[in-house]
Design an enzyme around this catalytic site. Structure first.
Site, PDB file in Angstrom:
ATOM      1  N   SER A  13       0.874  -1.119   0.180  1.00  0.00           N
ATOM      2  CA  SER A  13      -0.044   0.145  -0.169  1.00  0.00           C
ATOM      3  C   SER A  13       0.878   1.334  -0.186  1.00  0.00           C
ATOM      4  CB  SER A  13      -0.950   0.037   1.391  1.00  0.00           C
ATOM      5  OG  SER A  13      -1.476   1.409   1.407  1.00  0.00           O
TER       6      SER A  13
ATOM      7  N   ASP B 110      -6.632  -6.718   4.258  1.00  0.00           N
ATOM      8  CA  ASP B 110      -5.848  -5.474   4.338  1.00  0.00           C
ATOM      9  C   ASP B 110      -5.920  -4.980   5.850  1.00  0.00           C
ATOM     10  OD1 ASP B 110      -4.968  -2.679   4.026  1.00  0.00           O
ATOM     11  OD2 ASP B 110      -6.808  -2.321   2.836  1.00  0.00           O
ATOM     12  N   GLY B 111      -4.714  -4.759   6.525  1.00  0.00           N
ATOM     13  CA  GLY B 111      -4.411  -4.160   7.798  1.00  0.00           C
ATOM     14  C   GLY B 111      -3.814  -4.852   8.543  1.00  0.00           C
TER      15      GLY B 111
ATOM     16  N   MET C 131     -11.685  -6.473   5.513  1.00  0.00           N
ATOM     17  CA  MET C 131     -10.540  -5.682   6.417  1.00  0.00           C
ATOM     18  C   MET C 131     -10.162  -6.301   7.722  1.00  0.00           C
ATOM     19  SD  MET C 131     -10.197  -2.985   4.682  1.00  0.00           S
ATOM     20  CE  MET C 131      -9.090  -2.113   5.857  1.00  0.00           C
TER      21      MET C 131
ATOM     22  N   MET D 178     -12.198   4.053   0.070  1.00  0.00           N
ATOM     23  CA  MET D 178     -12.966   4.282   1.503  1.00  0.00           C
ATOM     24  C   MET D 178     -13.659   5.568   1.389  1.00  0.00           C
ATOM     25  SD  MET D 178      -9.504   2.747   3.471  1.00  0.00           S
ATOM     26  CE  MET D 178      -8.693   2.952   2.127  1.00  0.00           C
TER      27      MET D 178
ATOM     28  N   MET E 260      -9.338   7.883   0.478  1.00  0.00           N
ATOM     29  CA  MET E 260      -9.895   8.207   1.625  1.00  0.00           C
ATOM     30  C   MET E 260     -10.737   9.529   1.373  1.00  0.00           C
ATOM     31  SD  MET E 260      -7.697   6.984   4.815  1.00  0.00           S
ATOM     32  CE  MET E 260      -6.592   5.249   4.530  1.00  0.00           C
TER      33      MET E 260
ATOM     34  N   HIS F 125      -8.761   0.927  -3.727  1.00  0.00           N
ATOM     35  CA  HIS F 125      -9.369   0.859  -2.497  1.00  0.00           C
ATOM     36  C   HIS F 125     -10.211   1.880  -2.118  1.00  0.00           C
ATOM     37  CE1 HIS F 125      -9.728  -0.619   2.162  1.00  0.00           C
ATOM     38  NE2 HIS F 125     -10.918  -0.442   1.529  1.00  0.00           N
TER      39      HIS F 125
ATOM     40  N   ASP G 180      -4.826   3.448  -1.613  1.00  0.00           N
ATOM     41  CA  ASP G 180      -5.901   3.687  -0.565  1.00  0.00           C
ATOM     42  C   ASP G 180      -6.591   5.158  -0.885  1.00  0.00           C
ATOM     43  OD1 ASP G 180      -5.986   1.539   1.280  1.00  0.00           O
ATOM     44  OD2 ASP G 180      -4.241   1.976   1.747  1.00  0.00           O
TER      45      ASP G 180
ATOM     46  N   HIS H  92      -1.399  -1.373  -3.983  1.00  0.00           N
ATOM     47  CA  HIS H  92      -2.742  -0.936  -3.457  1.00  0.00           C
ATOM     48  C   HIS H  92      -2.732   0.480  -3.329  1.00  0.00           C
ATOM     49  CE1 HIS H  92      -6.236  -2.117  -0.766  1.00  0.00           C
ATOM     50  NE2 HIS H  92      -5.680  -1.347   0.019  1.00  0.00           N
TER      51      HIS H  92
HETATM   52  C1  DX5 Z   1      -6.204   1.213   6.063  1.00  0.00           C
HETATM   53  C2  DX5 Z   1      -5.925   0.943   4.397  1.00  0.00           C
HETATM   54  C3  DX5 Z   1      -4.712  -0.079   4.400  1.00  0.00           C
HETATM   55  C4  DX5 Z   1      -3.487   0.288   4.893  1.00  0.00           C
HETATM   56  C5  DX5 Z   1      -2.824  -0.728   5.221  1.00  0.00           C
HETATM   57  O1  DX5 Z   1      -7.448   1.853   5.972  1.00  0.00           O
HETATM   58  O2  DX5 Z   1      -6.931   0.158   3.983  1.00  0.00           O
HETATM   59  O3  DX5 Z   1      -4.596  -0.357   3.249  1.00  0.00           O
HETATM   60  O4  DX5 Z   1      -2.633   0.941   4.214  1.00  0.00           O
HETATM   61  O5  DX5 Z   1      -1.713  -0.343   6.073  1.00  0.00           O
HETATM   62  P1  DX5 Z   1      -1.096  -1.554   7.267  1.00  0.00           P
HETATM   63  O6  DX5 Z   1      -0.464  -2.540   6.415  1.00  0.00           O
HETATM   64  O7  DX5 Z   1       0.069  -0.612   7.773  1.00  0.00           O
HETATM   65  O8  DX5 Z   1      -1.890  -1.918   8.318  1.00  0.00           O
HETATM   66 ZN    ZN Z   2      -6.586  -0.556   1.685  1.00  0.00          ZN
END
Ligand code: DX5
Ligand code: ZN
Length: 222
Positions: free
Chosen positions: A9, A176-177, A138, A69, A38, A67, A36, A34
């Site tokens: 990510s 993920d996470g 998640m 969000m 947001m 992804h 993210d 990946h």
């Molecule tokens: C969290 C994201 C993840 C995040 C994962 O909201 O969707 O993709 O970047 O990061 P790590 O691997 O540090 O938990």
């Molecule tokens: Zn993510």
């Protein structure tokens, strides 16, 4: 047995040198990038939009696993696919018309994914499995990188694996996470095949070697 796919990510990357970071990931045999997105509404944090996806697209041939969000994700489908997203994953919690929304993503030529928060049951996607190319479980509450893996996710992944197999679905099962060398093994054994890793990769002294270490942690551990 399926192969392990590692999707670093870029949320944890150094944004001042994002292009170089992505080139490094590609060099290190990452499978997907990946991304993210947001919006400060579905999750408290704000990150990037189509412009950054376009920039990443110019720097790598790897699939861009986006992804979303965000609330009202359909507002961004066209722009993000035009910018070069390979797949769009939307959250079931903010997609009341999953059937139509997943269909639209496919229509645009991208792979259609659904993500579930830790508190969202698998039944939220049961009726749309034929339209789902990727199911994202998640394993933290979305919004930030570097959070601690929620243990109950392992059992949820096992149930997701059963659900997909029972439906004859070939969808990717992504997690993920909080993925690191330890947690990845449990998720792999439970049936996930694609692993997002932010902090584990970018906080490592050698991010490239960490990608290999994550992949190797799963080898022969079915
Ligand atoms: C969290 C994201 C993840 C995040 C994962 O909201 O969707 O993709 O970047 O990061 P790590 O691997 O540090 O938990
Ligand atoms: Zn993510």
């Amino acid at each position: 047995m399926s192969t392990v796919r590692i999707a670093p990510s870029v949320l944890s990357a150094d944004f001042a040198k994002l292009g170089d970071e992505v080139a490094m990931l590609e060099q290190a045999s990452a499978d997907w990038i990946h991304v993210d997105v947001m919006d400060g509404r579905f999750v408290p944090n704000l990150t990037f939009g189509a412009k950054v996806i376009e920039t990443l697209r110019r720097r790598t041939a790897l699939p861009l696993d986006v992804h979303l969000m965000v609330v009202e994700p359909e507002r961004y489908f066209d722009d993000f696919v035009s910018a070069g997203a390979s797949g769009l994953t939307i959250h079931a919690e903010v997609a009341p018309h999953l059937h139509r929304q997943l269909g639209r993503i496919r229509e645009l030529g991208a792979t259609a994914g659904v993500a579930l928060n830790p508190s969202t049951p698998l039944s939220a996607v049961e009726e749309v499995l034929v339209l789902t190319d990727l199911l994202l479980v998640m394993s933290v509450n979305p919004g930030f990188g570097g959070q601690q893996f929620i243990r109950a996710s392992v059992e949820k992944i096992a149930r997701a694996r059963q659900m997909l197999d029972a439906a004859g679905s070939r969808a990717t099962l992504e997690v993920d996470g909080g993925i690191n060398r330890q947690t990845i093994v449990d998720c792999w054994r439970a049936g996930a095949d694609t692993f997002v890793a932010g902090n584990a990769v970018f906080a490592a002294a050698d991010p490239g070697a960490e990608i290999a270490a994550l992949r190797n942690a799963c080898a022969h551990r079915a």
